[in-house]
Design an enzyme around this catalytic site. Structure first.
Site, PDB file in Angstrom:
ATOM      1  N   TRP A 165       0.863  -1.177   0.000  1.00  0.00           N
ATOM      2  CA  TRP A 165       0.000   0.000   0.000  1.00  0.00           C
ATOM      3  C   TRP A 165       0.902   1.231   0.000  1.00  0.00           C
ATOM      4  O   TRP A 165       1.870   1.290   0.756  1.00  0.00           O
ATOM      5  CB  TRP A 165      -0.927   0.049   1.235  1.00  0.00           C
ATOM      6  CG  TRP A 165      -1.638   1.371   1.279  1.00  0.00           C
ATOM      7  CD1 TRP A 165      -2.708   1.737   0.521  1.00  0.00           C
ATOM      8  CD2 TRP A 165      -1.282   2.515   2.071  1.00  0.00           C
ATOM      9  NE1 TRP A 165      -3.040   3.043   0.779  1.00  0.00           N
ATOM     10  CE2 TRP A 165      -2.195   3.544   1.716  1.00  0.00           C
ATOM     11  CE3 TRP A 165      -0.295   2.781   3.007  1.00  0.00           C
ATOM     12  CZ2 TRP A 165      -2.135   4.817   2.296  1.00  0.00           C
ATOM     13  CZ3 TRP A 165      -0.222   4.040   3.581  1.00  0.00           C
ATOM     14  CH2 TRP A 165      -1.153   5.049   3.239  1.00  0.00           C
ATOM     15  N   LYS A 170      -7.097   2.576  -2.349  1.00  0.00           N
ATOM     16  CA  LYS A 170      -7.738   3.456  -1.369  1.00  0.00           C
ATOM     17  C   LYS A 170      -8.510   4.535  -2.110  1.00  0.00           C
ATOM     18  O   LYS A 170      -8.155   4.910  -3.228  1.00  0.00           O
ATOM     19  CB  LYS A 170      -6.647   4.071  -0.489  1.00  0.00           C
ATOM     20  CG  LYS A 170      -7.143   4.757   0.758  1.00  0.00           C
ATOM     21  CD  LYS A 170      -5.970   5.092   1.682  1.00  0.00           C
ATOM     22  CE  LYS A 170      -6.466   5.706   2.982  1.00  0.00           C
ATOM     23  NZ  LYS A 170      -5.415   5.869   3.969  1.00  0.00           N
ATOM     24  N   HIS A 189     -11.717   1.761   2.903  1.00  0.00           N
ATOM     25  CA  HIS A 189     -11.172   2.497   1.754  1.00  0.00           C
ATOM     26  C   HIS A 189     -12.163   2.715   0.623  1.00  0.00           C
ATOM     27  O   HIS A 189     -11.769   2.848  -0.531  1.00  0.00           O
ATOM     28  CB  HIS A 189      -9.951   1.761   1.200  1.00  0.00           C
ATOM     29  CG  HIS A 189      -8.747   1.857   2.090  1.00  0.00           C
ATOM     30  ND1 HIS A 189      -7.505   1.416   1.737  1.00  0.00           N
ATOM     31  CD2 HIS A 189      -8.609   2.374   3.334  1.00  0.00           C
ATOM     32  CE1 HIS A 189      -6.645   1.631   2.717  1.00  0.00           C
ATOM     33  NE2 HIS A 189      -7.295   2.207   3.712  1.00  0.00           N
ATOM     34  N   HIS A 204      -8.446  -6.313   4.518  1.00  0.00           N
ATOM     35  CA  HIS A 204      -8.090  -5.508   5.680  1.00  0.00           C
ATOM     36  C   HIS A 204      -9.417  -5.093   6.286  1.00  0.00           C
ATOM     37  O   HIS A 204     -10.028  -4.128   5.824  1.00  0.00           O
ATOM     38  CB  HIS A 204      -7.289  -4.268   5.264  1.00  0.00           C
ATOM     39  CG  HIS A 204      -5.821  -4.507   5.162  1.00  0.00           C
ATOM     40  ND1 HIS A 204      -4.910  -3.499   4.956  1.00  0.00           N
ATOM     41  CD2 HIS A 204      -5.103  -5.640   5.279  1.00  0.00           C
ATOM     42  CE1 HIS A 204      -3.690  -4.010   4.927  1.00  0.00           C
ATOM     43  NE2 HIS A 204      -3.775  -5.305   5.116  1.00  0.00           N
ATOM     44  N   ASP A 241     -12.235   8.920   8.953  1.00  0.00           N
ATOM     45  CA  ASP A 241     -11.214   7.955   9.354  1.00  0.00           C
ATOM     46  C   ASP A 241     -11.558   6.554   8.854  1.00  0.00           C
ATOM     47  O   ASP A 241     -12.708   6.139   8.911  1.00  0.00           O
ATOM     48  CB  ASP A 241     -11.089   7.929  10.882  1.00  0.00           C
ATOM     49  CG  ASP A 241     -10.079   6.892  11.318  1.00  0.00           C
ATOM     50  OD1 ASP A 241      -8.918   6.980  10.884  1.00  0.00           O
ATOM     51  OD2 ASP A 241     -10.451   5.960  12.052  1.00  0.00           O
ATOM     52  N   ASP A 255      -9.919   3.764   9.999  1.00  0.00           N
ATOM     53  CA  ASP A 255      -9.177   2.794  10.804  1.00  0.00           C
ATOM     54  C   ASP A 255      -9.648   2.630  12.245  1.00  0.00           C
ATOM     55  O   ASP A 255      -8.834   2.477  13.143  1.00  0.00           O
ATOM     56  CB  ASP A 255      -7.694   3.159  10.781  1.00  0.00           C
ATOM     57  CG  ASP A 255      -7.118   3.076   9.375  1.00  0.00           C
ATOM     58  OD1 ASP A 255      -6.998   1.954   8.879  1.00  0.00           O
ATOM     59  OD2 ASP A 255      -6.832   4.125   8.784  1.00  0.00           O
ATOM     60  N   ASP A 302      -7.221  -4.320  10.148  1.00  0.00           N
ATOM     61  CA  ASP A 302      -6.420  -3.096   9.962  1.00  0.00           C
ATOM     62  C   ASP A 302      -7.086  -1.919  10.674  1.00  0.00           C
ATOM     63  O   ASP A 302      -8.077  -1.377  10.195  1.00  0.00           O
ATOM     64  CB  ASP A 302      -6.261  -2.801   8.458  1.00  0.00           C
ATOM     65  CG  ASP A 302      -5.335  -1.603   8.230  1.00  0.00           C
ATOM     66  OD1 ASP A 302      -4.736  -1.111   9.210  1.00  0.00           O
ATOM     67  OD2 ASP A 302      -5.218  -1.161   7.070  1.00  0.00           O
TER      68      ASP A 302
HETATM   69  C1  RNT Z   1      -3.582   2.650   4.867  1.00  0.00           C
HETATM   70  C2  RNT Z   1      -3.746   1.200   4.602  1.00  0.00           C
HETATM   71  C3  RNT Z   1      -2.654   0.325   5.128  1.00  0.00           C
HETATM   72  C4  RNT Z   1      -2.266   0.689   6.548  1.00  0.00           C
HETATM   73  C5  RNT Z   1      -1.403  -0.323   7.229  1.00  0.00           C
HETATM   74  C6  RNT Z   1      -0.696   0.244   8.388  1.00  0.00           C
HETATM   75  O1  RNT Z   1      -4.650   3.370   4.483  1.00  0.00           O
HETATM   76  O2  RNT Z   1      -4.971   0.745   5.080  1.00  0.00           O
HETATM   77  O3  RNT Z   1      -3.042  -0.990   5.023  1.00  0.00           O
HETATM   78  O4  RNT Z   1      -3.367   0.916   7.347  1.00  0.00           O
HETATM   79  O5  RNT Z   1      -0.597  -0.933   6.323  1.00  0.00           O
HETATM   80 ZN    ZN Z   2      -5.305  -1.373   4.969  1.00  0.00          ZN
END
Ligand code: RNT
Ligand code: ZN
Length: 429
Positions: free
Chosen positions: A187, A230, A264, A288, A296, A298, A328
């Site tokens: 990525w 993404k 994403h 992921h 956000d 994550d 993730d």
């Molecule tokens: C970032 C991606 C990637 C990271 C990790 C840390 O937008 O999702 O996968 O979150 O690799």
């Molecule tokens: Zn990711």
């Protein structure tokens, strides 16, 4: 014990109820035990890694929060993962990033990383029968701004291609040693904050860089390549070079794994729906699993409708052998070990729910055109006694059932995490 007995009774009742729907809870439990989840090591230390601190931008990755107790080195991170695994039923995997190399205090740049820099991780994984997955770290580095694999500077591109090549070799070594293929993921944060005038050329450069990274033939029994797109990131709001479409086409043509990060995509887009669309034509997927909240992508995974739908599609399509499930997220505002446990247990619950679905019946209703009963049954199965089956599974795997794990997590926090102090002047990120 009395409570154990009542839990057994609850399970026996649940088993009968599911049997009336022609679902065998014992089979579901057995299937669930065979599904590994790859735990994102970067949750344990807020995506810092072990390189000497660098002042560069993080590349659109922004952990927020200051909860005490983050892991400060490999030994602590592995101890925290051990603790998390003791609260998660089943046998799983760990997803590493290149910045988690242990170089014994020596500065080894990303293009020069070797399998030996992950020896401690390998020994640890081997002794615990864990699989490993791997990620190139194409961010948080002086050479990562403004771009990496799509950079207009050939020297910068060369550096990151060398990193990608190094990572595949590390992945292959891990897969070979552990006897289970390592998914090595790419990525990159490359993109543009504001409206670009040229969307085409950076993508051409990225395509060439990927070709260079993947040129070396590696045994797929050891290493599997995956590429992750993404929609947008912090600082790449207007344009992302490695978009979903870009990598989808690349994966289909070059027989790579596509990595779908559930954070994403557009918020109303269903990642679950993409699975059968893609797996008709691409061999394997990496997931992921994440939780997007507003801007956000994550947040810690929880048992949302989205995650349930994802698990349903994986199970209904019988894709378990072709989909690698990883987590993730990174949340620095709560106990980090708990993040892993909540995320992994949430994903596993979704999978168990899917395994307990009377899919054959639902599909039969669909075939015969009885959409009324299909919808009615989909609603009714939402309140079947799933919790009793989940608890039975946890007990059999010798991990706390129900909320029992919270106490153990708190004890670990008290005895271990709360004693960790940040080094002076180390308040970065
Ligand atoms: C970032 C991606 C990637 C990271 C990790 C840390 O937008 O999702 O996968 O979150 O690799
Ligand atoms: Zn990711």
């Amino acid at each position: 014990m009395k409570s154990e007995k009542s839990q057994e009774q609850a399970y026996a009742l649940a088993r009968d109820i599911y049997a009336r729907h022609k679902v065998d809870t014992e089979t579901a439990i057995k299937q669930l035990a065979a599904i590994p989840i790859s735990l994102n090591c970067w949750q344990g230390d807020d995506v810092r890694g072990f390189e000497p601190p660098q002042a560069s931008a993080l590349g659109g990755i922004l952990p927020t929060g200051q909860y005490p107790g983050r892991a400060r080195n490999g030994t602590e991170l592995r101890a925290d993962l051990d603790q998390a695994f003791s609260l998660i039923p089943g046998r799983h995997r760990v997803n590493l990033h290149a910045i988690y190399a242990e170089t014994g205090g020596r500065r080894v740049d990303r293009d020069a990383l070797e399998p030996k820099h992950f020896a401690a991780w390998l020994d640890w994984a081997k002794s615990r029968h864990l699989g490993l997955d791997f990620n190139g770290t194409f961010f948080a580095h002086p050479k990562a701004t403004p771009a990496t694999l799509s950079s207009r500077d050939p020297a910068i591109r060369k550096f990151w291609v060398a990193h990608g090549i190094a990572c595949r070799r590390i992945g292959a070594a891990m897969g070979k040693t552990l006897g289970t293929p390592c998914v090595t993921n790419v990525w990159i944060p490359d993109g543009s904050k504001d409206t670009p005038a040229d969307r085409k050329t950076p993508r051409e450069r990225l395509r060439h860089s990927l070709d260079d990274i993947f040129a070396e033939l590696l045994n797929p029994a050891h290493n599997l390549d995956s590429i992750e797109g993404k929609l947008f990131g912090l600082g790449s709001e207007s344009y992302v070079v490695g978009s979903h479409d870009f990598y989808l086409a690349y994966a289909a043509i070059h027989n790579k794994l596509l990595c779908l990060d559930t954070g994403h995509f557009h918020p109303t887009e269903s990642v679950a729906d993409k699975i059968s669309a893609i797996l008709g034509q691409v061999d394997q997927l990496m997931l992921h699993v994440s939780r997007g909240v507003r801007w956000d992508s994550d947040h810690v995974v929880t048992l949302t409708d989205e995650v349930k739908a994802l698990a349903e599609e994986i199970v209904r399509g019988k894709y378990l052998k072709r989909i690698h499930i990883g987590l993730d997220f990174f949340d620095a505002s709560i106990n980090r070990v708990a993040c892993w446990v909540i995320g992994a247990r949430g994903m596993l619950k979704a999978l168990l729910l899917a395994l307990l679905e009377p899919t054959a019946r639902l599909q039969e209703l669909e075939r015969t055109g009885d959409y009324t009963s299909r919808l009615a049954l989909l609603e009714e199965i939402k309140t079947l006694p799933f919790g009793a089956v989940w608890n039975a599974y946890c007990r059999r795997q010798n991990v706390p059932a129900g909320a029992g794990w919270i106490e153990e997590m708190k004890a670990y926090e008290h005895q271990v995490l709360s004693r960790r102090r940040e080094a002076r002047g180390d308040k970065r990120k």
